[in-house]
Design an enzyme around this catalytic site. Sequence first.
Site, short mmCIF file in Angstrom:
data_model
loop_
_atom_site.label_atom_id
_atom_site.label_comp_id
_atom_site.label_asym_id
_atom_site.label_seq_id
_atom_site.Cartn_x
_atom_site.Cartn_y
_atom_site.Cartn_z
N ASP A 360 25.77 74.99 29.88
CA ASP A 360 24.91 76.11 30.25
C ASP A 360 24.53 76.07 31.72
OD1 ASP A 360 24.18 78.30 28.73
OD2 ASP A 360 22.07 77.74 28.70
N ASP A 755 14.51 75.21 16.69
CA ASP A 755 14.98 74.55 15.48
C ASP A 755 14.06 74.85 14.28
OD1 ASP A 755 12.94 73.25 16.70
OD2 ASP A 755 13.89 71.29 16.80
#
EC number: 2.4.1.12
Length: 1055
Positions: A360, A755
């Site tokens: 990224d 998450d």
Amino acid sequence: MEASAGLVAGSHNRNELVVIRRDGDPGPKPLRQPNGQVCQICGDDVGLAPGGEPFVACNECAFPVCRDCYEYERREGTQNCPQCKTRYKRLKGCARVPGDEEEDGDLNGVQQPFQLNPNVPLLTNGQMVDDIPPEQHALVPSFMGGGGKRIHPLPYADPSLPVQPRSMDPSKDLAAYGYGSVAWKERMESWKQKQERMHQMRNDAGGDDGGDDDLPLMDEARQPLSRKIPIPSSQINPYRMIIIIRLVVLGFFFHYRVMHPVNDAFALWLISVICEIWFAMSWILDQFPKWFPIERETYLDRLSLRFDKEGQPSQLAPIDFFVSTVDPLKEPPLVTANTVLSILAVDYPVDKVSCYVSDDGAAMLTFEALSETSEFAKKWVPFCKRFNIEPRAPEWYFQQKIDYLKDKVAASFVGERRAMKREYEEFKVRINALVAKAQKVPEEGWTMQDGTPWPGNNVRDHPGMIQVFLGQSGGLDCEGNELPRLVYVSREKRPGYNHHKKAGAMNALVRVSAVLTNAPYLLNLDCDHYINNSKAIKEAMCFMMDPLLGKKVCYVQFPQRFDGIDRHDRYANRNVVFFDINMKGLDGIQGPIYVGTGCVFRRQALYGYDAPKSKKPPSRTCNCWPKWCFCCCCCGNRKHKKKTTKPKSEKKKRLLFFKKEENQSPAYTLGEIDEGAPGAENEKAGIVNQQKLEKKFGQSSVFVTSTLLENGGTLKSASPASLLKEAIHVISCGYEDKTDWGKEIGWIYGSVTEDILTGFKMHCHGWRSIYCIPKRPAFKGSAPLNLSDRLHQVLRWALGSIEIFFSNHCPLWYGYGGGLKFLERFSYINSIVYPWTSIPLLAYCTLPAICLLTGKFITPELNNVASLWFMSLFICIFATSILEMRWSGVGIDNWWRNEQFWVIGGVSSHLFAVFQGLLKVIAGVDTSFTVTSKGGDDEEFSELYTFKWTTLLIPPTTLLLLNFIGVVAGVSNAINNGYESWGPLFGKLFFAFWVIVHLYPFLKGLVGRQNRTPTIVIVWSILLASIFSLLWVRIDPFLAKNDGPLLEECGLDCN
């Protein structure tokens, strides 16, 4: 997907595509593709007969049954075909069973005269179909029996005559067909006893008895792939009893606290009672999800017998690995390389493994390091598999302080290990040289070896990039064997777009992998978490591929284990209490929460589909009543149901996603539907609604088609070049606009702790998760050693929980009426409200110092009854903790470190997270986080003593100084006032020492080694503590104030 395609970079929105070729790569190598029919009893491949033709068990109807199940039915079952009820004839090479003497023909067995006719469909076309009407189902009676006893639902017919399949009437009792009857139960018991005797005889013989050759392996392959191990009742029942007793004691305790206020210190009493009530509610939220703890056990040998037989093509499901990294300077490329190498060397079929690395940060350093890793993998992977070493991350393997010759018998192992260690040292030198070169960026930016400018020179404005380093068309190891796929991915980034950090990167990997490989299962790892157990994937497949349990499992979560932590675990980095107590409790309800790494996902669950619902068995009714009675009783309900019944097209569309089929190609692709064909409108409306799917998944027909494949697989007709071009399209920065990505699909946006949100959404859809704890830890990673980094890590988690608290997905009000269970919701509520505990915790830790400085206390003088409730509460608290440690196996040292860091993090990181979350919600002030450093100094535990300035250190330091000052002031006051002052002082001193002992690890880290405490921390803490103490000496709001002077009667008569 070709490894020789080179680096593909481009932007779909700008219609740009650049391919930078790599030379010297070999040509493509075809993969093995399993074919053949599937056994309708065990799910294995039917296989071939000795002559090479497909194996046919029944010469009458050719119902697909493998040889193992055929022999098992002849030896232990009814000896009849499950479909046509014809008695199985003895085939060539099969052992004789009672009844074979009555058959005519060749003494050596018949030669399978029946040939499969593809034009004549079987009863279910070779597949188990769930959506056909009950009246079209054939009755398949129980195959198990013992002692040659047979039970038929109808009078016995001549087996030579063809028997028509009978339909089962759902309105009748199953006992009418033989199920659940006394005779059926007797057959079951007889079969179980016979199985036990056979296993006992085989164990007693020690495997030397020649008769064991006739025992098929299907006895073991039929068994479940895993089982639940409940906690022994001698451990869990006392634990539950203590919890109930503690609740009762809490009720009496609060009754006393509320009914007996302290009048001369009312504010102190009120604050303490409010804090204690909050602590009690927090304890309830944390305690009751641990009511049903369980453990699990897997059977890898059964998995191999069923899906990975030696000498046959592996039937194990493919899996895609995701590794995410951002900054190569804070996440060293050598750490990422070790993670990738451990994935490529995993004990799993190479044609089933694909590794995707998300960069990224678009760093050329990561790209070059991955290129070096792919070359070193050609030597490392065969070495790992040849000698079966553990772990398969070279850095940690060569650092092991164990006898590496244990269980090694190959004479060449020592020499090859030395050579491999030398190769790895050279590999490290090359990686370190790349890192040193990357410290200074050229003014014109980086250029590749052929002189092409690196597309990612501008981190915030660059095209999407994909490079296939290893794959089916190249990348053979030094022994000529194929290696798993290795793909480098860097998604497109442009100014003005919200890229959603890690969650956006993971969603980009979901789409890229769906286009290129489309494995039905995914596993995501942080770049610093390597595979420590090469069989961990098979452990997960014991749950995912289980025919009974697997269809409802959305993910299998492994516990996080860490390397490089000091022996005492000063800052509770291992988090043992959470992973070994809380998660086991959740596994007994609906499954553990997703913790961000070390998790195997079902791809269909990430796409936002609901979990498949279990079909309810037909209701039992009495057959003696006439039919018109039922018609009269049920007509009203039937009319009511007709109004709410969904159209058949919608039912077909829902069944499309969960129908049981083994083919690897879609029934319809979006471009293959002929609009002019008869019934095309119904097919489009009922099976593939193109506009709706593209609005949900994005404008990529290839990706949308891949979402319809429950068992994975890619389009056979697509070329590698077209797939790479489509992969560039799905990682473009505008692909997710006006879609459900991040809302209902993939990793959910809206929090830095994506998450928790992602797992929560899956549980709301009715899925369940599994907690798998292998004997050898599956994955290991690195954790921040020094206190500052650890507090920043906890701050990030707490801020994510605050963001979820203020979002639309808050468990307090989201997901009701779905598939989320009540106690599972308790756990999710606890995971988002725990940062708010920092406010009462900070106030409660300040109360001891106030009590010592003012001479007041939060409780009145205790009588005998009050002392009983206080003592009972303390005993229940200690008993709960002791029994919890007993059934979980957690040591008292780990439990105590967790208690200490709960206070340290609560008065620092959690407190700042609450304020930052409120600023973000009210004022829109966003907070940016830096990636926690994964690299340390060469000296072991050197970072443990490294101290960095952060404002998070000020609140706990101030609390420590306040309580120390309070202790000194209280003792001094008791000395001056005499013996009677010592009695009330002990309760206040105990209260203050409770705070100091919990903050002791912080104090030890504050002092550190060589006195590295930042001066600004001490200055600010002393200043705040002094101001606070002086204010209490000067202004004491808890003393009664009088308007005039205090007049006392002296006893003298002035007149």
